[in-house]
Structures are given as C-alpha cells and as structure tokens.
Design a protein around this motif. Structure first.
Motif, mmCIF file in Angstrom:
data_model
loop_
_atom_site.group_PDB
_atom_site.id
_atom_site.type_symbol
_atom_site.label_atom_id
_atom_site.label_comp_id
_atom_site.label_asym_id
_atom_site.label_seq_id
_atom_site.Cartn_x
_atom_site.Cartn_y
_atom_site.Cartn_z
ATOM 1 N N ASP A 12 23.774 -50.901 -16.833
ATOM 2 C CA ASP A 12 23.862 -49.395 -16.718
ATOM 3 C C ASP A 12 23.093 -48.900 -18.107
ATOM 4 N N LEU A 13 22.842 -47.511 -18.024
ATOM 5 C CA LEU A 13 22.032 -46.993 -19.258
ATOM 6 C C LEU A 13 22.799 -45.771 -19.504
ATOM 7 N N ASN A 14 23.725 -45.522 -20.592
ATOM 8 C CA ASN A 14 24.459 -44.514 -21.016
ATOM 9 C C ASN A 14 23.708 -43.671 -21.901
ATOM 10 N N ILE A 15 23.955 -42.251 -21.856
ATOM 11 C CA ILE A 15 23.387 -41.287 -22.675
ATOM 12 C C ILE A 15 24.952 -40.427 -23.215
ATOM 13 N N TYR A 16 24.671 -40.591 -24.905
ATOM 14 C CA TYR A 16 25.814 -40.073 -25.468
ATOM 15 C C TYR A 16 25.522 -39.049 -26.307
ATOM 16 N N ARG A 17 26.034 -38.031 -26.752
ATOM 17 C CA ARG A 17 25.718 -36.920 -27.769
ATOM 18 C C ARG A 17 26.550 -37.247 -28.982
ATOM 19 N N LEU A 18 25.526 -37.395 -29.912
ATOM 20 C CA LEU A 18 26.189 -37.646 -31.207
ATOM 21 C C LEU A 18 26.970 -36.375 -31.927
ATOM 22 N N THR A 19 27.842 -36.846 -32.958
ATOM 23 C CA THR A 19 28.495 -36.130 -33.761
ATOM 24 C C THR A 19 27.586 -34.996 -34.705
#
Length: 481
Positions: free
Chosen positions: A189-196
């Motif tokens: 899978d490929l995840n997209i995360y929002r950074l702090t």
C-alpha cells in the motif's frame, strides 16, 4: 584625423552594447545541457552522490540532497550540493553522517528529502531508516537545521502512526501544510499522512492509495491546482514501468495509476519531480536514478536520468526519452535534446539475430556474439553519445562497453565487453547506410563491427573487419525493451 576611425569604432561598440542591454541574450547564455545515463560530477570533478534524493530552492540556488553510501551500500552520508543552473554542482556539506547519532552508526538511510518550515525557521530532513542489516525496521527518520546546508541535528526514527514505512517522500503544499507519502505493508500500500505543524511528526493518516498494488519510489508535485504522484513498481534494483496518478485534493479521490515512459522507465526509478520556475514558464523535470544494483554494482556507481515532462492536458502527463536535456533556469524552459533510445537491440541484417553477451556474463573479456533475440538485458545496449561523433555501446546487464581488445587493428579480432574507459577502442561511429540500417565503425581502427563469415548460426562471434558494405556489417537499431 587618424583617431576618427577608432572613435567611430568605439561609438559603434557602445551602440552595440546599448542594444545588448535593451535586448538581453542572458536566456540563451544561461542554457546548459545535461547528459542522461551517466554519473554526474561536482565542480571539483568528484563523483556527485545525491542518489534517491530531492531538491529545494533557496534564493537563486537549487540544493540537491541525496544518498552517499559505503561500498557495502550502508549509510555513509546525506550529502548536499548546490547549483544555479542545474548543471554545475558545488559540493556543500555532508549534512548527516554516521557520527551524527548512535542510531546512524550502522544503518541504511534512503530517499532523503528536505522541506522548509517558515513558522519555525527550520529545514526539516525526512528519510527512510533501516538498521543496516535487514529491512525489518521500516521506519522514517527526521533531522533539522536552521541553515539549508548546515549540519543537521538528528531527531530520531519512528513508524508513522505505527505503520511500517519504506520508500517515501515529503511534499509541502502552497498553504504551508506538509505531507509524508510512504510505502507500507511491505510496499503493498501507499499511505499519505499529514505532518504536524512543525513538520517533525505525523498528525494523521489522510489516505491509503491502491491497496495491494505494490508501489514505491513516490514523487509528488502540483501543477495548476492538480496533484501528480509518480511511483514505480517494487522490483528491487531492476527498473520497471513508472505510473502516475492525479487528484484535485491530496485527500483524494485519486485516479488509478497510468503508465508513463517505457516499460523500464528508460532504465530508471523516480526520485523527485522538480518545478523549474523562470521568467517565461514553469517546467517540470523528472529526476530518476539508474541504480547500479541492476548490474550488481555499488549504489554510489549509480547514474542519473533527467527528463522533461509534458502535459497533454491539465490532468495528464507524458515523458519521452532524450539523450540530453537543455535547461534554462532563468526562463524556466526545459527541453529534450537529441533523439534515439535509452537502450537498443542491434541486429545484423543478414541474420536478424541480436548482438548478445552470452550467458549474461558480467566478466571483463566476455566475447560478444549473435543469438536469437529474447528480450534479455544482455541484448540491450545503451548508445552513449560522447559528443565527438562517436558513441560508447554499454551492455545494460553489466554496464560494460563494447570493446576491441588491446586496441588491435587486425582483421578478425573478437569483440568483447570490458569496463568502460576513455579508450578509442570503445568508441564507435554510427553511420546511417539507408533502409533502416547502420554501420558501426571502431574509432581506433576504422574497421567495422561484423559477424564472422556472414554466419547465420546462433553463437557466431562478433569481430572487427575491414568495412565492405556486407549485410553482416549492417545493423538495425531497435528501441529496447
């Protein structure tokens, strides 16, 4: 009276200078040319090690960060270079080293990318971290510096929200929000995360892309409000088909991945897509690595492939092969230079078989022969234009050059593969003889690449022989694969 002509000449020269100032030629003067499929060197002549890396522009300089590995491919440095024209690179610093933190002493650091946080005044370096012995850790790591090319302070490694993380990149959006894009579930899978807000950690999972599709080497950019994401397949060091997807929002919905380039992405894997913004336009430049692991070489022997992207529509892109790329960072114009193929098969006209390094040998001195065409990398040759009217012909599977041994000028000498050097016995003139065929002439001897005795037998050896115009000296060049 005798001074009058000189005075007129001076006046004319000044008038010419006024015209130059009124109609500047700086855009033409600023254009540089980058050759594809080679190692780069810095302004001191040393190999440039920015593999798997990314760029950030600060002022008039582009800073290029990348992997600089030990001979066993473990982490040595994250190195940074800077340039105003994307051709002449000055080494600046090894911003992260094995001594920067105990965790880095024996480790793997891959795909370093830097983004700037204007709120904190910090340059933030994100990386893929492993323990140096296996790929079981699958973590991200973070480091920071108040100057772009200073010594970075290592902040540690972790798994984002508990997910394993391998190939990754980071992306800073126009509004200052930043994102981590990383392969997870062992690349499935490929995840997209929002950074702090300080870019030092992960705040939330935004989206999981294409579960079970096994994509890696992500590279994200934004054009005219559309987000583009490059990825590769997960085939180790071997190159494969790049794909891209688009979305109007990072949170999705994202399109299904679409093929771009040829089936091996011209022998490269995506590392970064660089916007080149100038006075006339903004171009987008694909930065790829031609990993030396594909021919069992060291990572630091890897080469670079840079190609301009074109956009048939606002939500589509295409990428073609060019042996060289022209770049003008002042105007933002980036264009392909030359034609041909990243790799070719070479087929003698008389037999239709392929020039082959038998048994996929990677050894120096292996003799070259003709065999039935089978699509193997030992039948793929990179025609590297030396800019002198001659080419090196480099076997894809071994990274070695088609060579006339000992610079012999004798008829019948068997042609081999050898480690590439600067000898004229590895330089070939490619001459169009019509009907889709070419003559290959060794520079040192003036003799032609030939299949011995015009044999049509598989395994018949390749030799040099006085040029005769025979069909066993005429070669069809076909793009591979």
């Amino acid at each position: 009276m005798r001074r009058a002509p000189r005075a007129r000449q001076l006046a004319a020269a000044l008038a010419g200078l006024v015209l130059l100032l009124a109609f500047p030629t700086a855009a033409r003067a600023a254009t540089v040319t980058v050759t594809n499929g080679v190692q780069f060197t810095d302004t001191s002549g040393n190999p440039l090690h920015a593999h798997g890396g990314g760029m950030i522009k600060v002022g008039s300089y582009y800073y290029w960060f990348g992997e600089n590995r030990n001979d066993n491919n473990t982490f040595r440095y994250v190195s940074v270079y800077r340039s105003t024209d994307l051709r002449n690179w000055e080494f600046r610093n090894n911003v992260l080293t094995q001594s920067s933190a105990a965790e880095l002493n024996v480790s793997n650091i891959e795909r370093p990318k830097v983004i700037y946080n204007s709120s904190t005044g910090q340059y933030v370096l994100w990386m893929h971290w492993e323990n140096g012995s296996d790929y079981g850790q699958a973590r991200v790591a973070v480091a920071t510096s108040s100057t772009v090319d200073g010594n970075y302070t290592y902040r540690g490694s972790f798994r984002p929200l508990g997910y394993d993380s391998r190939d990754m990149t980071v992306f800073r959006d126009d509004d200052g929000s930043a994102y981590l894009i990383s392969s997870t579930r062992v690349n499935a899978d490929l995840n997209i995360y929002r950074l702090t807000s300080d870019y030092l950690g992960v705040a939330s999972l935004v989206h999981t892309l294409w579960p079970g599709n096994y994509r890696e080497a992500p590279a994200m950019f934004k054009r005219n409000g559309v987000y583009f994401l490059f990825t590769s397949g997960a085939t180790g060091w071997a190159p494969n088909q790049a794909r891209y997807a688009t979305a109007s929002s990072i949170a999705g919905t994202w399109t299904s991945p679409t093929n771009v380039g040829n089936s091996i992405t011209y022998g490269s894997q995506s590392a970064y897509v660089l916007p080149v913004q100038g006075t006339s336009t903004t171009s987008y430049l694909y930065l790829g690595d031609r990993w030396a692991g594909a021919w069992s070489g060291k990572a630091n022997d890897s080469k670079y492939v840079w190609l301009p992207l074109s956009f048939p529509s606002n939500t589509s892109l295409s990428m073609s092969w060019y042996p060289r790329v022209n770049i003008d960072t002042a105007t933002g114009v980036v264009s392909g230079n030359g034609s041909g193929n990243a790799y070719e098969t070479l087929r003698p006209r008389h037999s239709g078989q392929c020039l082959d390094v038998p048994n996929q040998s990677t050894a120096d001195g292996s003799e070259v022969a003709q065999y039935g065409c089978n699509g193997g990398a030992n039948q793929h040759w990179q025609p590297l234009d030396l800019g002198t009217g001659y080419h090196q012909l480099i076997a894809r599977h071994s990274n070695k050059c088609l060579t006339v041994p000992s610079s012999s000028t004798a008829d019948g000498v068997r042609v081999t593969q050898q480690t590439c050097g600067s000898g004229t016995n590895q330089q070939w003139q490619i001459t169009d003889v019509g009907s889709g065929y070419w003559r290959l002439t060794a520079r040192h001897s003036g003799k032609c690449l030939d299949i011995v005795s015009g044999s049509t037998t598989a395994g018949a050896r390749a030799i040099q022989y006085a040029c005769s115009g025979g069909t066993n000296q005429q070669w069809q060049r076909t793009g591979a694969p």
